[in-house]
Every structure is written in structure tokens, then in C-alpha cells.
Scaffold this motif. Structure first.
Motif, PDB file in Angstrom:
ATOM      1  N   UNK A  89      -0.022   0.323  -8.580  1.00 45.22           N
ATOM      2  CA  UNK A  89       0.764   1.198  -7.709  1.00 45.22           C
ATOM      3  C   UNK A  89       0.600   2.662  -8.120  1.00 45.22           C
ATOM      4  N   UNK A  90       0.762   2.950  -9.411  1.00 48.57           N
ATOM      5  CA  UNK A  90       0.655   4.340  -9.853  1.00 48.57           C
ATOM      6  C   UNK A  90      -0.774   4.866  -9.772  1.00 48.57           C
ATOM      7  N   UNK A  91      -1.769   3.988  -9.917  1.00 52.54           N
ATOM      8  CA  UNK A  91      -3.160   4.418  -9.712  1.00 52.54           C
ATOM      9  C   UNK A  91      -3.405   4.784  -8.252  1.00 52.54           C
ATOM     10  N   UNK A  92      -2.839   4.006  -7.323  1.00 59.51           N
ATOM     11  CA  UNK A  92      -2.967   4.356  -5.914  1.00 59.51           C
ATOM     12  C   UNK A  92      -2.226   5.651  -5.592  1.00 59.51           C
ATOM     13  N   UNK A  93      -1.101   5.855  -6.238  1.00 63.38           N
ATOM     14  CA  UNK A  93      -0.360   7.103  -6.037  1.00 63.38           C
ATOM     15  C   UNK A  93      -1.205   8.296  -6.503  1.00 63.38           C
ATOM     16  N   UNK A  94      -1.862   8.163  -7.630  1.00 62.36           N
ATOM     17  CA  UNK A  94      -2.753   9.231  -8.121  1.00 62.36           C
ATOM     18  C   UNK A  94      -3.893   9.460  -7.135  1.00 62.36           C
ATOM     19  N   UNK A  95      -4.455   8.390  -6.609  1.00 64.75           N
ATOM     20  CA  UNK A  95      -5.531   8.512  -5.616  1.00 64.75           C
ATOM     21  C   UNK A  95      -5.030   9.213  -4.359  1.00 64.75           C
ATOM     22  N   UNK A  96      -3.786   8.961  -3.979  1.00 64.23           N
ATOM     23  CA  UNK A  96      -3.222   9.601  -2.782  1.00 64.23           C
ATOM     24  C   UNK A  96      -3.144  11.117  -2.938  1.00 64.23           C
ATOM     25  N   UNK A  97      -3.019  11.587  -4.162  1.00 62.73           N
ATOM     26  CA  UNK A  97      -2.960  13.029  -4.413  1.00 62.73           C
ATOM     27  C   UNK A  97      -4.331  13.690  -4.364  1.00 62.73           C
ATOM     28  N   UNK A  98      -5.376  12.950  -4.726  1.00 62.06           N
ATOM     29  CA  UNK A  98      -6.704  13.551  -4.771  1.00 62.06           C
ATOM     30  C   UNK A  98      -7.583  13.191  -3.567  1.00 62.06           C
ATOM     31  N   UNK A  99      -7.500  11.960  -3.079  1.00 57.13           N
ATOM     32  CA  UNK A  99      -8.338  11.498  -1.967  1.00 57.13           C
ATOM     33  C   UNK A  99      -7.526  10.611  -1.029  1.00 57.13           C
ATOM     34  N   UNK A 100      -6.563  11.165  -0.315  1.00 61.23           N
ATOM     35  CA  UNK A 100      -5.681  10.313   0.509  1.00 61.23           C
ATOM     36  C   UNK A 100      -6.409   9.506   1.576  1.00 61.23           C
ATOM     37  N   UNK A 101      -7.508  10.023   2.106  1.00 58.23           N
ATOM     38  CA  UNK A 101      -8.224   9.294   3.160  1.00 58.23           C
ATOM     39  C   UNK A 101      -8.822   7.987   2.647  1.00 58.23           C
ATOM     40  N   UNK A 102      -9.044   7.866   1.349  1.00 56.12           N
ATOM     41  CA  UNK A 102      -9.582   6.628   0.774  1.00 56.12           C
ATOM     42  C   UNK A 102      -8.602   5.466   0.916  1.00 56.12           C
ATOM     43  N   UNK A 103      -7.314   5.771   0.969  1.00 62.45           N
ATOM     44  CA  UNK A 103      -6.315   4.705   1.060  1.00 62.45           C
ATOM     45  C   UNK A 103      -6.312   4.020   2.423  1.00 62.45           C
ATOM     46  N   UNK A 104      -6.952   4.619   3.429  1.00 64.09           N
ATOM     47  CA  UNK A 104      -6.999   3.992   4.741  1.00 64.09           C
ATOM     48  C   UNK A 104      -7.886   2.751   4.744  1.00 64.09           C
ATOM     49  N   UNK A 105      -8.874   2.693   3.853  1.00 61.97           N
ATOM     50  CA  UNK A 105      -9.801   1.561   3.906  1.00 61.97           C
ATOM     51  C   UNK A 105      -9.926   0.797   2.585  1.00 61.97           C
ATOM     52  N   UNK A 106      -9.085   1.085   1.616  1.00 59.41           N
ATOM     53  CA  UNK A 106      -9.149   0.406   0.328  1.00 59.41           C
ATOM     54  C   UNK A 106      -8.359  -0.902   0.379  1.00 59.41           C
ATOM     55  N   UNK A 107      -8.841  -1.915  -0.320  1.00 60.16           N
ATOM     56  CA  UNK A 107      -8.083  -3.141  -0.531  1.00 60.16           C
ATOM     57  C   UNK A 107      -7.789  -3.198  -2.025  1.00 60.16           C
ATOM     58  N   UNK A 108      -6.536  -2.962  -2.409  1.00 57.50           N
ATOM     59  CA  UNK A 108      -6.222  -2.880  -3.833  1.00 57.50           C
ATOM     60  C   UNK A 108      -6.147  -4.257  -4.499  1.00 57.50           C
ATOM     61  N   UNK A 109      -6.303  -4.262  -5.817  1.00 63.39           N
ATOM     62  CA  UNK A 109      -6.038  -5.462  -6.595  1.00 63.39           C
ATOM     63  C   UNK A 109      -4.550  -5.756  -6.420  1.00 63.39           C
ATOM     64  N   UNK A 110      -4.204  -6.968  -6.034  1.00 65.68           N
ATOM     65  CA  UNK A 110      -2.818  -7.251  -5.688  1.00 65.68           C
ATOM     66  C   UNK A 110      -2.403  -8.656  -6.115  1.00 65.68           C
ATOM     67  N   UNK A 111      -1.079  -8.860  -6.212  1.00 65.92           N
ATOM     68  CA  UNK A 111      -0.526 -10.167  -6.550  1.00 65.92           C
ATOM     69  C   UNK A 111      -0.565 -11.095  -5.351  1.00 65.92           C
ATOM     70  N   UNK A 112      -0.123 -10.590  -4.207  1.00 69.35           N
ATOM     71  CA  UNK A 112      -0.195 -11.358  -2.971  1.00 69.35           C
ATOM     72  C   UNK A 112      -0.199 -10.393  -1.805  1.00 69.35           C
ATOM     73  N   UNK A 113      -0.619 -10.924  -0.656  1.00 73.89           N
ATOM     74  CA  UNK A 113      -0.674 -10.062   0.531  1.00 73.89           C
ATOM     75  C   UNK A 113      -0.289 -10.864   1.769  1.00 73.89           C
ATOM     76  N   UNK A 114       0.149 -10.113   2.780  1.00 75.65           N
ATOM     77  CA  UNK A 114       0.436 -10.713   4.079  1.00 75.65           C
ATOM     78  C   UNK A 114      -0.223  -9.850   5.137  1.00 75.65           C
ATOM     79  N   UNK A 115      -0.515 -10.487   6.276  1.00 72.83           N
ATOM     80  CA  UNK A 115      -1.164  -9.779   7.366  1.00 72.83           C
ATOM     81  C   UNK A 115      -0.517 -10.197   8.670  1.00 72.83           C
ATOM     82  N   UNK A 116      -0.198  -9.213   9.515  1.00 74.97           N
ATOM     83  CA  UNK A 116       0.344  -9.502  10.837  1.00 74.97           C
ATOM     84  C   UNK A 116      -0.526  -8.803  11.858  1.00 74.97           C
TER      85      UNK A 116
END
Length: 120
Positions: A89-116
Motif C-alpha cells: 500500500x505505501x509503495x503504491x502511495x509513493x508511486x502515486x506521488x511520482x508516476x500517478x498514471x502508472x496506477x491506471x494499469x498496474x496490478x499490484x501484489x495482493x492478498x485477494x481481489x474481486x472484480x465486478x
């Protein structure tokens, strides 16, 4: 003897939300992205679970379909929710400060996910 008041038990969850939707306006196709990082604190009070949601970072963007990369076009049109570890979470927050557009297409390492999927 006085009854001691119990301290509420609490837990903290870290989440990454992303959505992508394609829509047409006046004959032109657009892609709308929405990304949000939230910290959710849940606690038990008077026998009920209550959750406080704190948005840490939010962004929304719209691009013409023809100007989007192939990678972005290939993403599914849906809303995705990822449960993260605190460090991711905090690594993604750091990324949001430097390269926010990258978060539109990144799939982070995660515990679980849902999709609707969106209703079409």
C-alpha cells in the motif's frame, strides 16, 4: 468492584481500487479511469462492527480511445478491488506521488481481489 470498559478491538485493511470504462460521446470513444487507495479501520463498538474508510489518494482521468496504449485498451472494463499488505500500500502511495498514471494499469501484489463487470 467497578466494571472495566472494554477497549474496542480494531483492524486495519489496505485497499487499491481501479476501474476502467469505455463509452462513446458524439461518435468518439473515450476511456475513463478511476483509481483510489484507501485505509479501512474496522472496530467493534457496542457489539456492532463499524468501519471508517479513509481515502489516501484518488485520481480520475479520461483519454480518447485512439490515444490510449494497447496495454490500457486491453484492460477489462470493470471495477477491481485489491486487498494489500501495508508495505505494498505505501509503495503504491509513493508511486502515486511520482508516476500517478502508472496506477491506471498496474496490478499490484495482493492478498485477494474481486472484480465486478459493468452492466452494459
Amino acid at each position: 468492584m467497578k466494571k472495566m470498559e472494554q477497549l474496542p478491538q480494531q483492524s486495519v485493511g489496505y485497499y487499491f481500487f481501479r476501474s476502467k470504462d469505455v463509452h462513446v460521446e458524439n461518435g468518439s470513444a473515450f476511456i475513463t479511469f478511476f483509481v483510489r487507495l484507501t485505509r479501512e479501520t474496522s472496530f467493534r463498538k457496542e457489539g456492532k462492527v463499524q468501519t471508517q474508510v479513509q481515502s489516501v489518494w484518488v485520481d480520475i482521468d479520461e483519454v480518447m480511445f485512439g490515444h490510449a496504449s494497447e496495454k490500457v485498451r486491453a484492460l477489462p472494463d470493470c471495477m477491481q478491488r485489491y486487498e494489500l499488505t501495508q508495505s505494498v500500500f505505501y509503495n503504491l502511495y509513493e508511486l502515486s506521488n511520482s508516476c500517478p498514471e502508472e496506477l491506471f494499469c498496474i496490478t499490484p501484489y495482493h492478498r485477494k481481489s474481486t472484480r465486478k463487470k459493468f452492466i452494459t
